[in-house]
Design a protein around this motif. Structure first.
Motif, short mmCIF file in Angstrom:
data_model
loop_
_atom_site.label_atom_id
_atom_site.label_comp_id
_atom_site.label_asym_id
_atom_site.label_seq_id
_atom_site.Cartn_x
_atom_site.Cartn_y
_atom_site.Cartn_z
N PRO A 26 0.73 -1.42 -0.10
CA PRO A 26 -0.03 -0.03 0.11
C PRO A 26 0.91 1.31 0.16
CG PRO A 26 -0.08 -1.17 2.04
CD PRO A 26 0.84 -1.90 1.32
N THR A 27 0.53 2.16 -0.83
CA THR A 27 1.47 3.42 -0.87
C THR A 27 0.29 4.82 -0.96
OG1 THR A 27 1.77 3.84 -3.36
CG2 THR A 27 3.07 2.10 -2.40
N MET A 28 0.92 5.85 -0.88
CA MET A 28 0.08 7.23 -1.28
C MET A 28 0.88 7.69 -2.50
SD MET A 28 -1.27 8.87 2.23
CE MET A 28 0.27 9.64 2.51
N HIS A 32 9.15 6.54 -5.05
CA HIS A 32 10.72 6.58 -5.12
C HIS A 32 11.07 5.10 -4.69
CE1 HIS A 32 10.22 6.38 -0.60
NE2 HIS A 32 9.20 7.54 -0.79
N GLY A 34 12.44 3.91 -2.40
CA GLY A 34 12.12 3.26 -1.06
C GLY A 34 10.81 2.40 -1.24
N HIS A 35 9.84 3.02 -1.96
CA HIS A 35 8.74 2.09 -2.34
C HIS A 35 9.06 0.81 -3.16
CE1 HIS A 35 6.64 6.16 -1.82
NE2 HIS A 35 6.00 5.59 -1.08
N LEU A 38 10.16 -2.21 -1.40
CA LEU A 38 9.14 -2.81 -1.17
C LEU A 38 8.59 -3.80 -2.20
CD1 LEU A 38 9.23 -0.89 1.37
CD2 LEU A 38 7.18 -0.74 1.41
N TYR A 69 0.37 17.40 -0.92
CA TYR A 69 0.90 16.28 -1.14
C TYR A 69 1.19 15.94 -2.79
CZ TYR A 69 2.39 11.52 0.30
OH TYR A 69 3.20 10.45 0.50
N LEU A 144 5.61 -3.18 4.52
CA LEU A 144 5.51 -1.87 5.30
C LEU A 144 7.17 -1.35 5.54
CD1 LEU A 144 2.39 -2.52 7.48
CD2 LEU A 144 2.49 -1.40 5.26
N GLY A 145 7.28 -0.05 5.28
CA GLY A 145 8.60 0.55 5.69
C GLY A 145 8.60 0.69 7.04
N LYS A 147 10.65 3.09 7.69
CA LYS A 147 10.69 4.50 7.90
C LYS A 147 9.60 4.94 8.64
CE LYS A 147 10.76 8.97 5.71
NZ LYS A 147 9.29 9.28 5.99
N ASP A 148 8.23 4.32 8.62
CA ASP A 148 7.02 5.00 9.61
C ASP A 148 7.29 4.00 10.27
OD1 ASP A 148 5.87 7.17 7.63
OD2 ASP A 148 6.37 5.52 6.26
N PRO A 172 13.56 -2.43 5.33
CA PRO A 172 14.47 -1.42 5.98
C PRO A 172 14.37 0.03 5.33
CG PRO A 172 15.51 -2.87 4.81
CD PRO A 172 14.25 -3.49 4.91
N THR A 173 14.62 1.12 5.95
CA THR A 173 14.63 2.39 5.46
C THR A 173 15.67 2.69 4.10
OG1 THR A 173 13.66 3.33 7.35
CG2 THR A 173 14.46 4.78 5.96
N PHE A 174 15.07 3.09 2.95
CA PHE A 174 15.91 3.34 1.89
C PHE A 174 16.25 4.92 1.99
CE2 PHE A 174 17.15 2.76 -2.52
CZ PHE A 174 17.40 1.27 -2.36
N MET A 182 14.37 8.56 2.26
CA MET A 182 13.60 8.64 0.93
C MET A 182 12.26 9.18 1.64
SD MET A 182 15.07 6.79 -2.23
CE MET A 182 16.62 7.02 -2.69
P1 AMP Z 1 3.63 6.00 1.60
O1 AMP Z 1 3.64 6.32 0.20
O2 AMP Z 1 4.58 7.22 2.18
O3 AMP Z 1 2.35 5.83 2.68
O4 AMP Z 1 4.53 5.13 1.86
C1 AMP Z 1 4.09 3.74 1.56
C2 AMP Z 1 5.04 2.52 2.00
O5 AMP Z 1 6.44 2.64 1.59
C3 AMP Z 1 5.00 2.70 3.69
O6 AMP Z 1 5.03 1.27 4.18
C4 AMP Z 1 6.30 3.29 4.06
O7 AMP Z 1 6.73 3.08 5.30
C5 AMP Z 1 7.24 2.90 2.86
N1 AMP Z 1 8.28 3.98 2.54
C6 AMP Z 1 8.30 5.23 2.58
N2 AMP Z 1 9.59 5.64 2.48
C7 AMP Z 1 10.34 4.70 2.65
C8 AMP Z 1 11.65 4.54 2.62
N3 AMP Z 1 12.36 5.61 2.34
N4 AMP Z 1 12.19 3.33 2.50
C9 AMP Z 1 11.35 2.16 2.73
N5 AMP Z 1 10.07 2.18 2.79
C10 AMP Z 1 9.59 3.37 2.64
#
Ligand code: AMP
Length: 277
Positions: A26-28, A32, A34-35, A38, A69, A144-145, A147-148, A172-174, A182
């Motif tokens: 799931p993303t918003m 980038h 990081g996504h 996953l 956003y 899920l990242g 990062k959050d 892990p956080t990218f 990111m």
């Molecule tokens: P978001 O689009 O910000 O809601 O993020 C969607 C998913 O990507 C969430 O599970 C985030 O934790 C993960 N995510 C966001 N940024 C990063 C990152 N830099 N590294 C790894 N996962 C990330």
């Protein structure tokens, strides 16, 4: 790659794939690397990967943040297509919330601290949408990242409490090469802001390297004072907590999993990060 617009499209796609394993990311959007990390992990571990792109209005406590956003759906779809993702769900707000004003689901988990304290109602919105998406995706694993970190912990606790079948896979956080985590919101930083933003990573690393020399409260004071040397940053919090209970640490011996967590504004953009110590 299939593009799914309605909840019925997802249900149909899910039925077509029967008992195959499904990885869900799931993303918003405003994707980038990081996504994409996953997505890569999901593809490696499942028969099919489903990604959702939905800027969820109910999790924004700040209307200006919602308005600003970044939305880059065409570019996102190109990136996902290049990775041969099986399906992407891009619903409208109306599709996910036929009655937006009545939608609210309270999560009584980790609601007193850090992100929950700074962003009232945020995690209620997160769980409201996660519940809808999980029910549709019927995934084997959800990526899920870290990062959050608090979001990840709350979703893990909720999945356990509700005895849901999904396996949550923490990723892990990218980071950018200079250390900035990111984030979709980083595009709102100037080039100079992006350079400055790596201070967050530098302070986290320094705290980690000082672990055996100073206590958690001493290191918190040091880290906060470092941020205050740079007026471009407006620090919301810098805390050292236990990664499982989120309790603040008075002593290293109080935790087997110490974690430093930070939130700060830079150029009006709210940045969060964390590091295991
Ligand atoms: P978001 O689009 O910000 O809601 O993020 C969607 C998913 O990507 C969430 O599970 C985030 O934790 C993960 N995510 C966001 N940024 C990063 C990152 N830099 N590294 C790894 N996962 C990330």
């Amino acid at each position: 790659m299939k593009i799914l617009y309605t909840t019925q499209d997802v249900t149909n796609w899910r039925e077509e794939n029967g008992s195959d394993t499904i990885g869900f990311v799931p993303t918003m959007g405003a994707l980038h690397e990081g996504h994409l990390s996953l997505v890569d992990q999901s593809k490696a571990e499942n028969n099919h990967t489903l990604v959702s792109i939905f800027v969820n209005p109910t999790q924004f406590n700040d209307p200006q943040d919602f308005k600003n956003y970044p939305i880059t759906v065409d570019a996102d779809l190109q990136l996902l297509s290049a990775l041969s993702v099986d399906a992407v769900f891009v619903p409208s707000v109306q599709e996910m919330y036929p009655d937006l004003l009545k939608e609210s689901f309270h999560v009584p988990i980790l609601t007193e601290t850090l992100e929950a304290k700074m962003r009232p109602g945020h995690f209620d919105g997160v769980i409201t949408i996660i519940r809808k998406l999980f029910d549709l995706a019927q995934a084997t694993k959800v990526y899920l990242g870290e990062k959050d970190f608090q979001q990840l912990s709350i979703i893990q606790s909720w999945v356990k409490k509700e005895k849901r079948a999904e396996i949550i896979v923490p990723c892990p956080t990218f980071r950018e090469s200079h250390g900035l985590a990111m984030s979709s919101r980083n595009v709102r930083l100037s080039a100079a802001g992006r350079e400055k933003a790596c201070l967050i990573f530098k302070i986290l690393q320094e705290v980690k390297s000082q672990k055996n020399l100073q206590s958690p409260p001493e290191l918190e004071i040091w880290a906060r004072s470092e941020f205050h040397l740079f007026p471009a940053f407006q620090l919301e919090y810098f805390e050292i907590i236990d990664a499982q209970t989120f309790a603040p640490l008075a002593d290293w011996e109080d935790s087997e999993h110490p974690l430093a967590v930070v939130a700060a504004f830079l150029e009006g953009v709210r940045l969060i990060d964390n590091m295991r110590l």
